[in-house]
Design an enzyme around this catalytic site. Structure first.
Site, short mmCIF file in Angstrom:
data_model
loop_
_atom_site.label_atom_id
_atom_site.label_comp_id
_atom_site.label_asym_id
_atom_site.label_seq_id
_atom_site.Cartn_x
_atom_site.Cartn_y
_atom_site.Cartn_z
CE LYS A 129 40.22 49.92 39.81
NZ LYS A 129 41.17 48.72 40.33
CE1 TYR A 165 39.26 44.95 36.64
CE2 TYR A 165 37.11 45.05 37.59
CZ TYR A 165 38.47 45.49 37.53
OH TYR A 165 38.84 46.61 37.79
CG PHE A 198 42.15 39.27 43.83
CD1 PHE A 198 41.74 39.92 42.70
CD2 PHE A 198 43.30 38.72 43.51
CE1 PHE A 198 42.35 40.29 41.45
CE2 PHE A 198 44.08 38.97 42.19
CZ PHE A 198 43.59 39.64 41.28
NE ARG A 246 48.17 49.19 32.51
CZ ARG A 246 47.37 48.35 33.42
NH1 ARG A 246 46.33 48.53 33.58
NH2 ARG A 246 48.04 47.27 33.96
CB THR A 302 48.38 46.41 40.06
OG1 THR A 302 48.51 46.23 38.51
CG2 THR A 302 47.07 45.85 40.34
NE ARG A 361 46.05 51.61 39.97
CZ ARG A 361 46.19 50.61 39.08
NH1 ARG A 361 47.26 50.39 38.46
NH2 ARG A 361 44.88 50.26 38.50
CG ASN A 393 44.28 49.87 42.25
OD1 ASN A 393 43.03 49.99 41.80
ND2 ASN A 393 44.82 48.79 41.38
CG HIS A 400 40.04 49.80 34.44
ND1 HIS A 400 40.74 48.39 34.47
CD2 HIS A 400 39.73 49.97 33.18
CE1 HIS A 400 40.87 48.08 33.24
NE2 HIS A 400 40.14 49.00 32.42
CD GLU A 404 39.17 47.42 29.37
OE1 GLU A 404 39.47 48.76 29.65
OE2 GLU A 404 39.74 46.54 29.95
N1 UDP Z 1 43.45 43.47 42.52
C1 UDP Z 1 43.32 42.76 43.69
N2 UDP Z 1 44.37 41.92 44.29
C2 UDP Z 1 45.31 41.62 43.65
C3 UDP Z 1 45.45 42.19 42.02
C4 UDP Z 1 44.48 42.98 41.65
O1 UDP Z 1 42.29 43.08 44.48
O2 UDP Z 1 46.19 40.71 44.06
C5 UDP Z 1 42.40 44.21 41.76
C6 UDP Z 1 43.07 45.76 41.60
O3 UDP Z 1 41.88 46.67 42.15
C7 UDP Z 1 43.35 45.91 40.13
C8 UDP Z 1 42.26 44.90 39.53
O4 UDP Z 1 42.02 43.87 40.52
O5 UDP Z 1 43.29 47.14 39.86
C9 UDP Z 1 42.46 44.12 38.11
O6 UDP Z 1 43.73 43.96 38.30
P1 UDP Z 1 44.83 43.80 37.11
O7 UDP Z 1 45.73 42.77 37.30
O8 UDP Z 1 44.26 43.88 35.89
O9 UDP Z 1 45.51 45.29 37.50
P2 UDP Z 1 45.55 46.68 36.66
O10 UDP Z 1 45.28 46.37 35.35
O11 UDP Z 1 44.31 47.32 37.31
O12 UDP Z 1 46.75 47.38 37.34
MG MG Z 2 44.18 45.36 34.07
#
Ligand code: UDP
Ligand code: MG
Length: 154
Positions: free
Chosen positions: A9, A49, A57, A85, A91, A102, A112, A115, A126
């Site tokens: 990112k 997304y 957000f 993962r 997250t 992370r 974070n 992705h 993807e």
């Molecule tokens: N995100 C955020 N606020 C939140 C949750 C997620 O800004 O409360 C952002 C964060 O960068 C995250 C991305 O949105 O990595 C995608 O969210 P997801 O729930 O898919 O998390 P991930 O799969 O990346 O762990």
């Molecule tokens: Mg995700």
């Protein structure tokens, strides 16, 4: 062999952490089979997304993800989706275990670092979203000196 998509990112790129993040995957034994730097458009981020469109957000996430170029890569190896993962951690980086990407490199939920696809189905979608077939390469990792059978390592 299983493939998954990662995106380093804008915070990762701007903090100069791409090398050490990629190194973790290489050291674990995964292959990088495609990689490029790109500035993502709002359109492709909206698609990527789309499951988060209703979240408060979402606008800030798209602004962040388009704020600078990112590094996109396809990572290949045994159980790549699940293991990559797990290597990323939770997250909300403040809750991510020490030893994860992370958990070692960030404290924020949004910034974070990385992705990673969350299932085999998402990985397939993807990878297609960001890479053309001819951009994805196949090669063998040099495993000089190891005496394990190839099955053990695949
Ligand atoms: N995100 C955020 N606020 C939140 C949750 C997620 O800004 O409360 C952002 C964060 O960068 C995250 C991305 O949105 O990595 C995608 O969210 P997801 O729930 O898919 O998390 P991930 O799969 O990346 O762990
Ligand atoms: Mg995700």
């Amino acid at each position: 062999m299983e493939k998954t998509l990662i995106i380093l990112k804008p915070d990762c790129v701007q903090r100069g952490l791409c090398g050490i993040v990629l190194q973790r995957f290489e050291q674990r034994g995964f292959s990088i089979c495609a990689m490029k730097m790109e500035k993502l458009s709002n359109a492709i981020l909206g698609e990527h997304y789309s499951h988060l469109k209703a979240k408060p957000f979402f606008p800030s996430l798209v602004r962040f993800m388009s704020s600078s170029p990112v590094v996109l890569a396809v990572i290949e190896g045994k159980e790549a989706v699940e293991i990559v993962r797990r290597m990323c951690g939770a997250t909300n980086a403040a809750n991510a275990e020490n030893g994860t990407i992370r958990g070692d490199l960030a404290l924020s939920t949004q910034y974070n670092v990385i992705h990673a696809s969350d299932s085999k189905e998402s990985a397939e979608k993807e990878i297609k979203r960001f890479f053309r077939q001819e951009e994805i390469h196949s090669y063998k990792r040099a495993l000089e000196g190891l005496t394990y059978s190839e099955d053990e390592l695949s």
